[in-house]
Motif scaffolding. Structure first.
Motif, mmCIF file in Angstrom:
data_model
loop_
_atom_site.group_PDB
_atom_site.id
_atom_site.type_symbol
_atom_site.label_atom_id
_atom_site.label_comp_id
_atom_site.label_asym_id
_atom_site.label_seq_id
_atom_site.Cartn_x
_atom_site.Cartn_y
_atom_site.Cartn_z
ATOM 1 N N GLY A 54 88.745 -15.974 -78.658
ATOM 2 C CA GLY A 54 88.354 -15.953 -80.056
ATOM 3 C C GLY A 54 89.106 -14.865 -80.798
ATOM 4 N N SER A 55 88.993 -14.883 -82.105
ATOM 5 C CA SER A 55 89.669 -13.890 -82.928
ATOM 6 C C SER A 55 88.685 -13.333 -83.949
ATOM 7 N N VAL A 56 88.532 -12.008 -83.944
ATOM 8 C CA VAL A 56 87.697 -11.339 -84.935
ATOM 9 C C VAL A 56 88.649 -10.748 -85.971
ATOM 10 N N ASP A 57 88.685 -11.369 -87.130
ATOM 11 C CA ASP A 57 89.668 -11.040 -88.168
ATOM 12 C C ASP A 57 89.007 -10.121 -89.189
ATOM 13 N N LEU A 80 93.167 -18.816 -82.755
ATOM 14 C CA LEU A 80 92.130 -18.380 -81.826
ATOM 15 C C LEU A 80 92.534 -17.186 -80.972
ATOM 16 N N ARG A 81 93.819 -16.890 -80.892
ATOM 17 C CA ARG A 81 94.228 -15.791 -80.033
ATOM 18 C C ARG A 81 95.287 -14.922 -80.710
ATOM 19 N N ARG A 98 93.377 -8.108 -86.512
ATOM 20 C CA ARG A 98 92.787 -9.213 -85.740
ATOM 21 C C ARG A 98 92.543 -8.712 -84.320
ATOM 22 N N VAL A 99 91.301 -8.772 -83.893
ATOM 23 C CA VAL A 99 90.911 -8.304 -82.566
ATOM 24 C C VAL A 99 90.747 -9.516 -81.655
ATOM 25 N N SER A 104 86.290 -10.526 -94.043
ATOM 26 C CA SER A 104 86.251 -10.464 -92.581
ATOM 27 C C SER A 104 85.545 -11.704 -92.017
ATOM 28 N N SER A 105 85.983 -12.116 -90.816
ATOM 29 C CA SER A 105 85.423 -13.336 -90.225
ATOM 30 C C SER A 105 85.655 -13.331 -88.715
#
Length: 804
Positions: free
Chosen positions: A639-642, A689-690, A712-713, A765-766
């Protein structure tokens, strides 16, 4: 077994028992040494390998051979690949290395045992090592290509059951321990090799009689399972021996009774792997003169490095609990050094690589093993891999690329079976980089992912498929677990987990022939995803048995749908972008959290470890939660935490934690991700996603206090079933506290540093998560706790600190 059940394999196909051995699994997968010297030089090539003869037993050949080298020195010099090894010098003496022209190119001081290694030398002839009036030369430094021995080098070495040595191309002797599943004259036997810097060549011993379940005796069991009276010191050897394989445990150079000096997967260590595969395969007791490799963690990783060299006699590899990339997967996830596991593991291995460092060497020497004694001389020349790592806060391709399996496993041309746990507390859950086409040259690949912990690669759900794979590609027979092993396994699993777990049934016994069974196996999909290990309806909570599974043709899963949730005021995750006045949330960075774990004490391998997964303290996190899901939702992938963030400091070390808040008021951990914000530069191969970060110094960008940036984490891969009525929860906080073993070296920022997470129109953020449509959840909500590797706690509502 009828002859139709077995097919000869072609070269082109490339202490405590069972659960008594699980304590072994819990051991961490646990610049140069004193007086070393290195010097880089321009490249020149030479050819020809050192001539040497193999040996077995506890005496005889020693680690130093100066045949053909002139000079008047009392010290010895071994010619090696891009190195020269000096032994028997006067401790403290200065040693000078000169090239063919007589120019000094390096110097160093002999250590307390009179040894010194000159590293990173250009291949070529005419080198001379001198100390005062003494000298040795001319010396040849071999190139990698020119070091290749002829086949007779391997064929002339003789290995027999028990303890002995393998000679490598530079004359270094590697200690080895061999077990056979029967008398040597009843061979040949299918053979597997375990290769690591642990203790795989430490001589074996009989199983403790106290571990034998009634009505058996050790003597009666050893008649059918000889391994029980000669148990090697590596789990794959014990399990493989019970399954009828010959087992070979080899200590890497610089460890145990092996000669040379230790360095983490240096070129010589990889070439040694090639040599040992070819030497073992040449033995008459090896079936079809082809061998497989087996092992979890360190001896799992070694398989990747060895197989890339393409030994002709390697049949297949089975690396368990490994990673995609040394640096980004485990050593420094997100750009932050992991000192809880990675650096601590390196320290443990380095301690064991010191002279007599593993403890068992002295017993060998006391028993007359002159080779082991001689081999200790170079151990003090080990490379300080911790110091080396800390010298590189950014990714350096010259250092990192050779240590990144995802960059070289495309060279592997044999069948590959690999498995890993998403919540692996040691190597971490980022191993799917190997699944994304990296093994492009392997004829067959089998991948398994599951929730759980590091050692779960040796639990029944994985072992049955491990055995199937080795039976097809190493043994060349239809897979069948020996009846006595099936009888013993539940009793032995019960001794560890408190429940008589059974090995799943053999799947191919009804096949008409080996070829039919193999064709059926190879028609299966490559990727197997196990769900909710620890919550099988027929087992007690926490036992290592999965509840259900799905199969996929490839990774990432075809049809995967990225679904995005936006952060919004009041700590909500919603489907639509935020409004212009959506605001932001502040949290205080707390560096003390970086040294905390979710399991301060207790055994992570047990069915219900005593996790202490702490709630975020008020003001120390930004937390967002979705409305209850309307339907069951299965997620499989990364997943990606943006994030849009700003800080009062010039750096922001970030951790993101994904969890499920269930209808019963419980919250269960799913996965985490990490990033040092200055490392936010993305590689072009990043996807929705990555996010893949370069971690290159040229891409680094410090934060400007008070200014917004986007980062992006990467949320490490996972597979989790969210039930209807559950909510998705995401927390952003200080790294630490989410894993049983991982802690971090975080940036030194001012006390009271505040990080701010935006959730307005300008800073939306999302989080985007990997939803797999059409997947049916086949079991009820699991007990809490129960899922392996996934702590569970009472849900406590969290209120964010809204920015002024």
């Amino acid at each position: 077994m009828p002859t139709s059940a077995r097919r000869p394999l072609l070269a082109s196909t490339r202490r405590p028992l069972a659960l008594a051995l699980l304590p072994l699994l819990a051991v961490a997968c646990g610049d140069s040494g004193e007086g070393s010297a290195t010097e880089s030089a321009s490249t020149s090539e030479t050819t020809g390998a050192t001539e040497a003869t193999g040996t077995t037993g506890t005496g005889g050949d020693t680690d130093t051979d100066t045949t053909g080298v002139g000079g008047n020195a009392s010290f010895d010099v071994r010619e090696s690949v891009e190195q020269l090894h000096v032994t028997h010098a006067t401790p403290g003496a200065t040693l000078v290395l000169s090239d063919q022209s007589g120019s000094e190119i390096a110097s160093g001081v002999a250590d307390a045992l009179g040894s010194l290694i000159f590293r990173e030398l250009a291949p070529g002839e005419g080198y001379v090592v001198s100390s005062g009036e003494e000298w040795r030369g001319p010396l040849t430094v071999m190139s990698v290509q020119g070091s290749q021995p002829p086949p007779t080098f391997y064929e002339e070495q003789v290995l027999e059951p028990g303890f002995g040595y393998i000679r490598t191309r530079d004359g270094t002797m590697l200690s080895v321990y061999i077990t056979l599943p029967g008398p040597i004259e009843d061979g040949p036997y299918p053979t597997i090799v375990n290769y690591s810097g642990y203790e795989p060549s430490k001589p074996g011993a009989p199983l403790d009689a106290g571990m034998i379940p009634d009505p058996f005796t050790l003597e009666s069991l050893c008649e059918e399972l000889p391994i029980l009276c000669d148990m090697p010191n590596h789990p794959s050897g014990v399990i493989g021996g019970m399954m009828g394989f010959a087992t070979v445990g080899v200590n890497m150079r610089g460890t145990g009774c092996s000669g040379g000096a230790y360095d983490f997967f240096e070129t010589l260590q990889t070439l040694d792997g090639y040599d040992l595969i070819e030497t073992v395969a040449a033995q008459p007791w090896v079936l079809d003169n082809q061998v497989g490799m087996a092992g979890l963690s360190y001896p799992g990783l070694s398989q990747l490095w060895v197989a890339q060299t393409q030994p002709p006699s390697l049949a297949a590899i089975t690396p368990l609990s490994v990673f995609s990339d040394t640096v980004t997967s485990t050593l420094a996830p997100g750009g932050m050094f992991n000192d809880g596991f990675a650096l601590a593991w390196a320290e443990n291995v380095l301690d064991g690589a010191a002279p007599f460092g593993q403890g068992w060497e002295q017993g060998q020497i006391d028993g007359g093993d002159a080779t082991c004694a001689e081999n200790q001389l170079l151990h003090g020349q080990k490379v300080d891999t911790i110091q080396k790592a800390l010298m590189y806060p950014f990714y350096d391709a010259t250092i990192g690329d050779p240590l990144s399996p995802q960059r070289f496993v495309n060279k592997i041309e044999v069948p590959v079976f690999t498995a890993g746990a998403w919540q692996d507390e040691q190597t971490g859950g980022q191993f799917t980089g190997l699944w994304e086409g990296a093994f492009e040259s392997a004829p067959i690949t089998r991948y398994t992912g599951y929730n759980g912990v590091h050692a779960d690669g040796y639990t029944p759900d994985i072992l049955i498929e491990w055995h199937n794979f080795l039976s097809f590609y190493v043994r060349g027979e239809i897979p069948e677990i020996p009846p006595l092993v099936r009888t013993l396994a539940p009793l032995l699993f019960e001794s560890y987990f408190g429940a008589a777990l059974e090995i799943p049934p053999d799947r191919f016994l009804m096949s008409g022939s080996f070829d039919q069974a193999l064709a059926s196996y190879e028609a299966e999909e490559d990727v197997r995803i196990l769900f909710e290990a620890g919550a099988h309806p027929d087992e007690d909570p926490g036992l290592p048995r999965s509840s259900w599974e799905i199969h996929l043709p490839s990774w990432p899963a075809p049809g995967l749908t990225p679904r995005r949730w936006y952060f919004s005021p009041k700590g909500l995750l919603v489907d639509t972008p935020p409004d212009p006045d959506g605001g932001s949330a502040d949290y205080v960075f707390n560096p003390a959290l970086a040294k905390t774990t979710s399991l301060p004490s207790g055994d992570v391998n047990k069915s219900l470890p005593p996790y202490q997964w702490a709630h975020d303290a008020p003001g120390e996190a930004a937390v967002f939660i979705s409305d209850p899901l309307a339907e069951d939702t299965v997620m499989v992938g990364p997943g990606s935490v943006d994030l849009w963030i700003r800080s009062t400091a010039t750096e922001a070390d970030l951790e993101v934690n994904l969890s499920e808040v269930r209808p019963d008021g419980k919250e269960i951990y799913v996965q985490s991700g990490w990033l040092r914000a200055s490392h936010r530069g993305l590689a072009p191969e990043s996807t929705e996603l990555r996010p893949i970060h370069t971690h290159l110094e040229k891409d680094a960008a410090p934060l400007v206090p008070g200014e917004w940036i986007q980062v992006r984490v990467e949320l490490f891969p996972f597979a989790h079933a969210f039930r209807a009525g559950s909510s998705i929860r995401l927390a952003i906080d200080t790294p630490g506290g989410s894993r049983p073993s991982w802690t971090f070296i975080v940036a030194d920022v001012p006390d009271g540093t505040i990080h701010t997470v935006g959730h307005d129109e300008a800073h939306p953020s999302s989080v985007v998560l990997p939803v797999l449509p059409g997947s049916e959840i086949k079991t009820p909500l699991p007990p809490c706790p129960s899922l392996r590797g996934q702590p569970c706690r009472d849900y406590v509502e969290y209120t964010n600190t809204i920015s002024p």
